[in-house]
Design a protein around this motif. Sequence first.
Motif, PDB file in Angstrom:
ATOM      1  N   TYR A 173     -43.962 -18.790   5.983  1.00  0.00           N
ATOM      2  CA  TYR A 173     -42.719 -19.160   6.637  1.00  0.00           C
ATOM      3  C   TYR A 173     -41.922 -20.138   5.768  1.00  0.00           C
ATOM      4  O   TYR A 173     -40.713 -19.991   5.586  1.00  0.00           O
TER       5      TYR A 173
ATOM      6  N   ILE B 102     -40.318 -11.250  11.662  1.00  0.00           N
ATOM      7  CA  ILE B 102     -40.384 -12.697  11.566  1.00  0.00           C
ATOM      8  C   ILE B 102     -40.538 -13.052  10.088  1.00  0.00           C
ATOM      9  O   ILE B 102     -41.328 -12.402   9.383  1.00  0.00           O
TER      10      ILE B 102
ATOM     11  N   THR C 231     -42.161 -14.383   7.658  1.00  0.00           N
ATOM     12  CA  THR C 231     -43.408 -15.056   7.326  1.00  0.00           C
ATOM     13  C   THR C 231     -44.469 -14.057   6.891  1.00  0.00           C
ATOM     14  O   THR C 231     -44.154 -12.930   6.520  1.00  0.00           O
TER      15      THR C 231
ATOM     16  N   THR D  62     -46.638 -17.784  13.656  1.00  0.00           N
ATOM     17  CA  THR D  62     -45.809 -17.765  12.453  1.00  0.00           C
ATOM     18  C   THR D  62     -46.673 -17.797  11.193  1.00  0.00           C
ATOM     19  O   THR D  62     -46.145 -17.774  10.091  1.00  0.00           O
ATOM     20  N   GLU D  63     -47.983 -17.875  11.362  1.00  0.00           N
ATOM     21  CA  GLU D  63     -48.927 -17.871  10.252  1.00  0.00           C
ATOM     22  C   GLU D  63     -50.074 -16.921  10.594  1.00  0.00           C
ATOM     23  O   GLU D  63     -50.190 -16.460  11.730  1.00  0.00           O
TER      24      GLU D  63
END
Length: 205
Positions: free
Chosen positions: A71, A143, A145, A163-164
């Motif tokens: 991200y 997204i 990322t 997000t990871e």
Amino acid sequence: MPEDTEKSPIKTIVVLVQENRSFDHMLGWMKRLNPEIEGLTGTESNPLSSSDRIYYSDESGYVEPDPGHSYAATYEQIFGVPWSESHTQLAVAPTMEGFAQQAETVEKGLANVVMNGFKPDQVPVYKELVSQFAVCDRWFSSIPTLTQPNRLYVHSATSFGATENDNKMMIQGYPQKTIFESLDEAGYDFGIYYQYPPSTLFYRT
């Protein structure tokens, strides 16, 4: 199978999911085959410093190491400034001018690697597909990322806030409903084919 299936000429849909790559990297130079594709012209560039710009070329080969695609790395690539925890809102406009500078933070010389795409003849399978089928040239990651949050979107239209690559959640299993469950409920058949353990294992059963 549902009765209305016979009314459609489409019998099978295949979704091929591969590793992270940009449109420009894989298909940008296909504009040479079809000018209607919103691809590359060779005028595209990114600054490496205030006095040095790198122009996009067609000399792509094996990419090693991977360009940054976390991200934070993607934020810098899009907005041209490094990510900071203080960036709770988008305080700057997206310039798309941080790709070269971010690549250099991964490894010196990587900027020249990321500012290249494949010639059509280097990717003959894609070249043939482009010549025979429609090309969607305005697509983006769900997204900005890493791999697994985006693959969660592929299968369930949400990353459940990830997000990871969250190892704990991938082991525990994400709770959201998948498209495969919806297909099964609607009476449609489906199959999951894979080379490595598929990301569909990251859901609770």
